[in-house]
Design a protein around this motif. Structure first.
Motif, PDB file in Angstrom:
ATOM      1  N   TYR A  29       0.833  -1.202   0.000  1.00 35.45           N
ATOM      2  CA  TYR A  29       0.000   0.000   0.000  1.00 35.45           C
ATOM      3  C   TYR A  29       0.870   1.255   0.000  1.00 35.45           C
ATOM      4  CZ  TYR A  29      -3.235   3.633   1.326  1.00 35.45           C
ATOM      5  OH  TYR A  29      -3.957   4.795   1.344  1.00 35.45           O
ATOM      6  N   THR A  33       0.890   3.859  -3.221  1.00 37.87           N
ATOM      7  CA  THR A  33       0.341   5.202  -3.051  1.00 37.87           C
ATOM      8  C   THR A  33       1.416   6.268  -2.913  1.00 37.87           C
ATOM      9  OG1 THR A  33       0.232   4.938  -0.659  1.00 37.87           O
ATOM     10  CG2 THR A  33      -1.751   4.333  -1.930  1.00 37.87           C
ATOM     11  N   LYS A  35       3.193   6.683  -0.331  1.00 36.22           N
ATOM     12  CA  LYS A  35       3.226   7.115   1.069  1.00 36.22           C
ATOM     13  C   LYS A  35       4.268   6.307   1.834  1.00 36.22           C
ATOM     14  CE  LYS A  35      -1.585   8.499   1.008  1.00 36.22           C
ATOM     15  NZ  LYS A  35      -2.919   8.329   1.566  1.00 36.22           N
TER      16      LYS A  35
END
Length: 65
Positions: A29, A33, A35
């Protein structure tokens, strides 16, 4: 984010929907993304040291009252 938003985010990160976020799901994830700073937060979110994050741990860390 509020508790509802944190639960929704948990469901997104928990790719296989088994109720825990694994190190792989967390990294996937974060990478997907962009992040990557989120990856560094894993130790503070994983309060029991299991190398997985439960919904309870996730919500407790991210939901602001």
């Amino acid at each position: 984010m509020n508790e509802s938003e944190a639960r929704h985010m948990f469901a997104i990160v928990d790719a296989d929907q088994d109720g825990v976020i694994t190190l792989k799901e967390w990294f996937d994830y974060a990478s997907k993304t962009g992040k990557l700073a989120m990856f560094e937060e894993l130790k503070s979110v994983d309060t029991d040291g299991s190398a997985t994050v439960t919904q309870e741990e996730f919500v407790k860390h991210y939901a602001k009252s």
